[in-house]
Design a protein around this motif. Structure first.
Motif, mmCIF file in Angstrom:
data_model
loop_
_atom_site.group_PDB
_atom_site.id
_atom_site.type_symbol
_atom_site.label_atom_id
_atom_site.label_comp_id
_atom_site.label_asym_id
_atom_site.label_seq_id
_atom_site.Cartn_x
_atom_site.Cartn_y
_atom_site.Cartn_z
ATOM 1 N N UNK A 103 0.813 -1.210 0.000
ATOM 2 C CA UNK A 103 0.000 0.000 0.000
ATOM 3 C C UNK A 103 0.852 1.269 0.000
ATOM 4 N N UNK A 104 1.949 1.237 0.735
ATOM 5 C CA UNK A 104 2.844 2.386 0.817
ATOM 6 C C UNK A 104 4.146 2.041 0.106
ATOM 7 N N UNK A 105 4.530 2.883 -0.831
ATOM 8 C CA UNK A 105 5.743 2.623 -1.613
ATOM 9 C C UNK A 105 7.021 2.871 -0.804
ATOM 10 N N UNK A 106 6.891 3.550 0.336
ATOM 11 C CA UNK A 106 8.047 3.833 1.184
ATOM 12 C C UNK A 106 7.564 3.879 2.632
ATOM 13 N N UNK A 107 8.496 3.808 3.553
ATOM 14 C CA UNK A 107 8.181 3.839 4.981
ATOM 15 C C UNK A 107 7.699 5.220 5.422
ATOM 16 N N UNK A 108 6.868 5.234 6.442
ATOM 17 C CA UNK A 108 6.480 6.464 7.118
ATOM 18 C C UNK A 108 6.896 6.330 8.582
ATOM 19 N N UNK A 109 6.743 7.390 9.335
ATOM 20 C CA UNK A 109 7.051 7.338 10.771
ATOM 21 C C UNK A 109 6.207 6.267 11.450
ATOM 22 N N UNK A 114 5.753 2.021 13.855
ATOM 23 C CA UNK A 114 6.939 2.797 14.201
ATOM 24 C C UNK A 114 8.178 1.949 14.394
ATOM 25 N N UNK A 115 8.215 0.780 13.772
ATOM 26 C CA UNK A 115 9.358 -0.129 13.934
ATOM 27 C C UNK A 115 10.671 0.526 13.547
ATOM 28 N N UNK A 116 10.652 1.366 12.510
ATOM 29 C CA UNK A 116 11.865 2.042 12.068
ATOM 30 C C UNK A 116 12.390 3.055 13.075
ATOM 31 N N UNK A 117 11.565 3.385 14.056
ATOM 32 C CA UNK A 117 11.944 4.341 15.098
ATOM 33 C C UNK A 117 11.927 3.678 16.475
ATOM 34 N N UNK A 122 4.665 4.195 18.679
ATOM 35 C CA UNK A 122 3.543 3.453 19.259
ATOM 36 C C UNK A 122 3.440 3.688 20.763
ATOM 37 N N UNK A 123 4.567 3.716 21.441
ATOM 38 C CA UNK A 123 4.583 3.867 22.900
ATOM 39 C C UNK A 123 4.309 5.315 23.316
ATOM 40 N N UNK A 124 4.822 6.268 22.549
ATOM 41 C CA UNK A 124 4.721 7.682 22.920
ATOM 42 C C UNK A 124 3.292 8.170 23.131
#
Length: 146
Positions: A103-109, A114-117, A122-124
């Motif tokens: 669905x998304x061609x690239x990662x978002x925050x 939020x695995x990339x961060x 998710x916790x914040x």
């Protein structure tokens, strides 16, 4: 004999641990804004949905940061709304990126919760909402108004 109104001994919500929450939101606001601005200006055609979503996330982080840093009932309500939108966004986008990775061609925050961060996105909002609910403004602050 006059009495003075009772004052809360609790620190304002933007002090102590609340200040750390504001600082984390500020870091995310700055990083999400810078990343999305760069992507929108240089790579928009590659993944427009993902980059617009990142810009929206940056806006949510900016509003959350500013409202968390302020005191008062109106700022509290704006903060609750912004952090609530953030939680819905990270859970919704997280689910979408797991159920339909194409669905998304690239990662978002908010991709993959939020695995990339480090899952901080998710916790914040969970920590932020808990903090806000524990530091509701009193009726004297206008919390019951509108």
């Amino acid at each position: 004999m006059e009495t003075t109104p009772a004052r809360s001994t609790r620190a304002p919500r933007n002090q102590g641990f609340g200040r750390i929450i504001v600082m984390v939101y500020a870091v995310f606001a700055l990083s999400a804004f810078a990343r999305s601005l760069f992507q929108l200006l240089t790579q928009f055609s590659v993944a427009p949905l993902a980059y617009l979503l990142s810009a929206f996330a940056a806006l949510v982080y900016i509003v959350a940061t500013l409202s968390l840093a302020r005191t008062g009932a109106r700022a509290w309500r704006v903060a609750v709304a912004a952090v609530g939108v953030e939680l819905v966004g990270v859970v919704g986008v997280g689910l979408l990126t797991l159920l339909d990775p194409q669905l998304f061609a690239d990662e978002t925050v908010w991709s993959r919760f939020g695995a990339g961060y480090g899952y901080v996105p998710l916790v914040l909002p969970i920590v932020g909402l808990a903090w806000l609910l524990a530091h509701r403004p009193s009726r004297a602050d206008g919390a019951g108004v509108r």
